[in-house]
Design an enzyme around this catalytic site. Structure first.
Site, PDB file in Angstrom:
ATOM      1  N   THR A 185     -29.469 -41.339 106.052  1.00 14.68           N
ATOM      2  CA  THR A 185     -28.150 -41.311 105.425  1.00 14.68           C
ATOM      3  C   THR A 185     -27.381 -40.139 106.011  1.00 14.68           C
ATOM      4  O   THR A 185     -27.981 -39.167 106.492  1.00 14.68           O
ATOM      5  CB  THR A 185     -28.249 -41.139 103.903  1.00 14.68           C
TER       6      THR A 185
ATOM      7  N   LYS B  68     -26.504 -36.551 102.886  1.00 16.24           N
ATOM      8  CA  LYS B  68     -27.399 -35.608 102.186  1.00 16.24           C
ATOM      9  C   LYS B  68     -27.379 -34.278 102.942  1.00 16.24           C
ATOM     10  O   LYS B  68     -26.343 -33.627 102.999  1.00 16.24           O
ATOM     11  CB  LYS B  68     -28.808 -36.214 102.080  1.00 16.24           C
TER      12      LYS B  68
ATOM     13  N   ASP C 140     -37.949 -42.722 108.280  1.00 19.02           N
ATOM     14  CA  ASP C 140     -36.802 -42.703 107.367  1.00 19.02           C
ATOM     15  C   ASP C 140     -36.481 -41.235 107.078  1.00 19.02           C
ATOM     16  O   ASP C 140     -37.146 -40.583 106.270  1.00 19.02           O
ATOM     17  CB  ASP C 140     -37.165 -43.461 106.085  1.00 19.02           C
TER      18      ASP C 140
ATOM     19  N   TYR D 149      -9.960 -54.239 110.290  1.00 17.45           N
ATOM     20  CA  TYR D 149     -11.161 -55.069 110.456  1.00 17.45           C
ATOM     21  C   TYR D 149     -11.656 -54.933 111.884  1.00 17.45           C
ATOM     22  O   TYR D 149     -10.881 -55.084 112.825  1.00 17.45           O
ATOM     23  CB  TYR D 149     -10.857 -56.546 110.166  1.00 17.45           C
TER      24      TYR D 149
ATOM     25  N   ARG E 231     -20.589 -40.529 102.666  1.00 11.04           N
ATOM     26  CA  ARG E 231     -21.615 -41.457 102.180  1.00 11.04           C
ATOM     27  C   ARG E 231     -21.807 -42.575 103.206  1.00 11.04           C
ATOM     28  O   ARG E 231     -20.830 -43.213 103.621  1.00 11.04           O
ATOM     29  CB  ARG E 231     -21.106 -42.036 100.855  1.00 11.04           C
TER      30      ARG E 231
ATOM     31  N   GLU F  47     -15.096 -56.199 113.037  1.00 10.78           N
ATOM     32  CA  GLU F  47     -16.433 -56.802 113.169  1.00 10.78           C
ATOM     33  C   GLU F  47     -16.839 -56.829 114.643  1.00 10.78           C
ATOM     34  O   GLU F  47     -16.038 -57.197 115.512  1.00 10.78           O
ATOM     35  CB  GLU F  47     -16.427 -58.226 112.606  1.00 10.78           C
TER      36      GLU F  47
HETATM   37  N1  DSN Z   1     -30.793 -42.086  95.832  1.00 12.09           N
HETATM   38  C1  DSN Z   1     -31.384 -41.389  96.938  1.00 12.09           C
HETATM   39  C2  DSN Z   1     -31.934 -40.086  96.546  1.00 12.09           C
HETATM   40  O1  DSN Z   1     -31.418 -39.511  95.612  1.00 12.09           O
HETATM   41  O2  DSN Z   1     -32.878 -39.622  97.149  1.00 12.09           O
HETATM   42  C3  DSN Z   1     -32.408 -42.216  97.609  1.00 12.09           C
HETATM   43  O3  DSN Z   1     -31.868 -43.459  97.846  1.00 12.09           O
END
Ligand code: DSN
Length: 430
Positions: A236, A239, A210, A57, A245, A59
């Site tokens: 994110t 990707k 974004d 933990y 993730r 925080e």
């Molecule tokens: N689920 C993501 C995507 O596939 O683009 C977006 O949140």
């Protein structure tokens, strides 16, 4: 336990879960992964994700934790933050967001008051749920106004279906948003923060970029970097950036305190330090010059895939691609074929994609008239333009003869052979 299945060796007391992990490893290795938001992390990222840091933990932030015992964790999170600011040339990084959605909501919380107006891209034009979709909590707290794409023109030299920057400007002047959001999840063209900055400055708005989808392309120098132009960038890590993730936020130093406070204690509790360690590993990988080669190959592969799919009779939304994804309109190929049916048939043939609405789709988001495909994962596995042409042929074949079991079986066999030659996890199984 089969020789090619490591989980039964690692998880000895839970045969159900170890079998399922083996099955998933096998699925990822033997079928084509073309979901535009997925990738294959390195074994080093997997190892950090599965580490003892999951027990801790922590925080707070490095040097300012609420619990004891964070001497090691602080160093891990500092490394992740330092590597990330270096990668994008940013003032400040927050690596704690559990997801891109959390990163977006935290930035809204940091920069806005409830009821403030935000200008963002509509979901069915390629935006994201957290860009103010009626289904998302974001639309219940803030007043979202949406922009979309220019109409399709049918002219190959000027195909349309590009972000309508005139509409962005007109709406910004009329609605005076406090924040403008750039970025999309199903848009195949380059998005340049500079185009938005001019409009934001004209109306006195802040700008959030974004970069969930192109983050890895930006890190690798294949797409323009919004850092230094946008006030905040969210993304994110799993990707095109090829990490675990999770999410992250970059911002100017003067916004750092607000952004950090919006993530913890504003939105999240204890950070996932095992995920943060894995993010740090991925950021180091992305700092290596080889990552730039990778990012440019992802883009070259998407271009090759797009051309080959067009030759199969599919219509390319926006007329092509500049990034890692291709958005297909299936109706020129076969007007009766829905995205849902195409996705299901391709799944049976070992080709994993997601159905997607096309702009102004007459079908519901559950059925759709389109497919979204991406090249980030199979580029990691080592595939190039030659394999992209091969994949397009397999897709055309299986969708043309989608009611013929023999064709589906034969395409599945060809897919397995192709994947066998480009195994992302060969090192895990021998
Ligand atoms: N689920 C993501 C995507 O596939 O683009 C977006 O949140």
């Amino acid at each position: 336990m089969s020789a090619s299945s490591p989980f039964a060796e690692w998880i000895t007391d839970d045969p159900e879960i170890s079998r399922l992990l083996d099955e998933e490893l096998n699925r990822q290795r033997t079928t084509l992964q073309l979901i535009a938001s997925e990738n294959f992390t390195s074994p080093a990222v997997l190892a950090a994700s599965g580490s003892v840091l999951t027990n801790k933990y922590s925080e707070g932030y490095p040097g300012r934790r609420y619990y004891g015992g964070n001497q090691v964790v602080d160093q891990v999170e500092d490394l992740a933050r330092d590597r990330l600011t270096e990668l994008f040339g940013a003032d400040h990084a927050n690596v704690q967001p559990h997801s891109g959605a959390n990163a977006n909501v935290a930035v809204y919380q940091a920069l806005l008051d409830p009821g403030d107006t935000v200008l963002a891209m509509r979901l069915d034009q390629g935006g994201h749920l957290t860009h103010g979709s009626p289904a998302s909590i974001t639309s219940k707290i803030w007043n979202f106004v949406s922009y979309g794409l220019t109409p399709a023109s049918g002219d190959p030299d000027n195909p349309g279906e590009m972000i309508d920057m005139n509409q962005v400007r007109d709406l910004a002047l009329a609605e005076r948003p406090k924040l403008i959001v750039a970025g999309a999840t199903a848009y195949a063209r380059t998005i340049d923060a500079k185009d938005y900055r001019e409009i934001a400055d004209e109306v006195g708005a802040m700008l959030m970029f974004d970069a969930a989808h192109p983050a890895g392309l930006i890190a690798g120098g294949a797409h323009p970097n919004p850092v230094g132009i946008a006030d905040v960038m969210t993304f994110t890590t799993h990707k095109t950036l090829r990490g675990p993730r999770g999410g992250a936020i970059l911002c100017r130093e003067d916004l750092a305190k607000k952004v950090d406070g919006a993530i913890f204690p504003g939105l999240q509790g204890g950070p996932l330090e095992h995920a943060i360690a894995a993010k740090a590993v991925a950021f180091k990988e992305a700092l290596d010059p080889s990552f730039s080669v990778y990012a440019h190959q992802v883009v070259a592969n998407a271009a090759a895939l797009a051309v080959a799919l067009e030759q199969q009779g599919f219509r390319l939304v926006s007329g092509g691609t500049d990034n890692h994804l291709v958005l297909l309109d299936l109706r020129t190929f076969d007007e009766d074929l829905t995205g849902k049916e195409a996705q299901e048939v391709m799944d049976r043939a070992g080709i994993t994609v997601n159905r997607n609405t096309v702009p102004d789709d007459p079908r519901s988001p559950f059925v759709t008239s389109g497919l979204r495909l991406g090249t980030a994962a199979e580029t990691t596995a080592g595939m190039g333009e030659v394999q992209m042409a091969e994949i397009a042929r397999l897709i055309g074949t299986v969708l043309k003869d989608r009611n013929d079991e023999a064709v589906i079986t034969s395409v599945r066999k060809e897919v397995a052979e192709l994947c066998g030659a480009f195994d992302p996890y060969a090192s895990l199984v021998n």
